[in-house]
Each structure stands twice: as structure tokens, then as C-alpha cells.
Design a protein around this motif. Structure first.
Motif, short mmCIF file in Angstrom:
data_model
loop_
_atom_site.label_atom_id
_atom_site.label_comp_id
_atom_site.label_asym_id
_atom_site.label_seq_id
_atom_site.Cartn_x
_atom_site.Cartn_y
_atom_site.Cartn_z
N LYS A 45 -4.94 -3.80 -12.53
CA LYS A 45 -3.91 -4.84 -12.57
C LYS A 45 -3.43 -5.09 -11.14
CE LYS A 45 -0.03 -1.70 -13.41
NZ LYS A 45 1.13 -1.44 -14.22
N ASP A 46 -2.76 -6.21 -10.96
CA ASP A 46 -2.15 -6.50 -9.67
C ASP A 46 -1.05 -5.48 -9.41
OD1 ASP A 46 -3.76 -8.73 -9.55
OD2 ASP A 46 -2.14 -10.18 -9.84
N GLU A 73 2.49 -3.89 -8.80
CA GLU A 73 3.88 -4.24 -9.11
C GLU A 73 4.74 -3.60 -8.04
OE1 GLU A 73 4.62 -2.81 -13.05
OE2 GLU A 73 3.18 -4.20 -13.94
N ARG A 118 8.43 -2.80 -6.23
CA ARG A 118 9.89 -2.69 -6.40
C ARG A 118 10.47 -2.33 -5.04
NH1 ARG A 118 11.15 1.98 -9.23
NH2 ARG A 118 9.07 2.74 -8.81
N ALA A 159 4.75 0.16 -4.38
CA ALA A 159 3.82 -0.61 -5.19
C ALA A 159 3.11 0.34 -6.14
CB ALA A 159 2.79 -1.32 -4.32
N ASN A 160 3.04 -0.02 -7.41
CA ASN A 160 2.33 0.76 -8.41
C ASN A 160 1.23 -0.09 -9.01
OD1 ASN A 160 5.46 1.77 -8.75
ND2 ASN A 160 3.97 3.41 -8.79
N PHE A 161 0.05 0.52 -9.17
CA PHE A 161 -1.06 -0.16 -9.82
C PHE A 161 -1.99 0.88 -10.42
CE2 PHE A 161 -2.05 0.23 -5.31
CZ PHE A 161 -3.34 0.72 -5.27
N GLU A 210 0.75 -5.49 -2.08
CA GLU A 210 1.24 -6.67 -2.80
C GLU A 210 0.58 -7.94 -2.28
OE1 GLU A 210 5.53 -8.45 -4.15
OE2 GLU A 210 5.39 -7.72 -2.08
#
Length: 141
Positions: free
Chosen positions: A15-16, A18, A20, A29-31, A66
Motif C-alpha cells: 500500500k502507499d 501512511e 502521521r 510513515a507506515n506501509f 510519502e
């Protein structure tokens, strides 16, 4: 003797990222990322096994993730394993194991026969590598 906590993965983004921004202004960033292994079963059939990894990138590396990472891209991630715990809404202790990225390299884009969406940046012509700046408070001296 010192210990080593080093992970190297090459796989595709699930996934792209995410992103915060935390109270102190730090970005995270979490992916997810999938790696595949192949083997033959007893009948000689080829079997594919997919392992999913949760990746966390911090500060400047999060912002670069991101900007440049998109679902389906093949990437190289180097980092360390971290397990953390938290209390869920039912007051149960939960554990999360993730890879804290220290370096990310863009390797390519999975081809599906479709043209990329206009809002997605084109993949770089040469692999791009991004590294996390060292944290001064983690240095051993």
C-alpha cells in the motif's frame, strides 16, 4: 560481545505509505511490504509463500517515502526489527513487530499493463536510495 539487529528485504509495497506527524513534529510513515519465496511440494508443484512485513520510516525518511513510494513498487529496505507493545481498547496487551527502516532504495514498478495514474510520479530512471540520518542520542560515544 556486541549484538546485531539488521534486516534486509527486497519486495513490493502492499500500500502507499501512511504518514502521521507526532506532537514533537516528527513524521512517521507506515506501509506494508510483501516478500515471496518459492519451493516445490512433495508432488513437485511450485508453491509460492508470501510474507508480509510492516515497515516504519521516521523523520526525513518518512517524508521521502510519502513523496516517492507507491503501492506495487519494488523496493529494497534495510533496517532493524523492533517489537513494541500497547494496550488495546479492551485493556489487552498487544504486540507489534515491525521493521524500522534506515535505508530505502526504489528498484522498480510492478507492471500490470495499465498506465500509471496521473497523480502518481513516474518511477525514477535509476534506482534512488534514501537513508535515515543518524540520531545523535543513539551514538555510543
Amino acid at each position: 560481545m556486541a549484538s546485531v539487529n539488521k534486516v534486509i528485504l527486497i519486495g513490493h509495497l502492499g500500500k502507499d505509505p501512511e504518514v502521521r506527524h507526532l506532537e514533537g513534529g516528527n513524521a512517521v510513515a507506515n506501509f506494508t511490504m510483501a516478500t515471496n519465496e518459492y519451493y516445490k511440494d512433495k508432488q513437485g508443484n511450485r508453491v509460492e509463500r508470501t510474507e508480509w512485513h510492516t515497515i516504519a520510516a521516521w523523520r526525513g525518511l518518512a517524508e521521502l517515502a510519502e513523496k516517492h513510494l507507491r503501492k506495487g513498487q519494488q523496493v529494497y529496505v534495510e533496517g532493524r526489527i523492533r517489537t513494541r507493545q500497547y494496550q488495546d481498547k479492551d485493556n489487552q496487551t498487544r504486540y507489534v513487530t515491525e521493521i524500522v527502516a534506515e535505508e530505502i532504495s526504489l528498484l522498480g514498478v510492478r507492471t500490470t499493463g495499465e498506465s500509471p495514474a496521473p497523480e502518481q510520479p513516474a518511477a525514477p530512471e535509476a534506482p534512488a536510495t534514501f537513508r535515515q540520518e543518524p540520531e545523535l542520542d543513539r551514538l555510543p560515544f
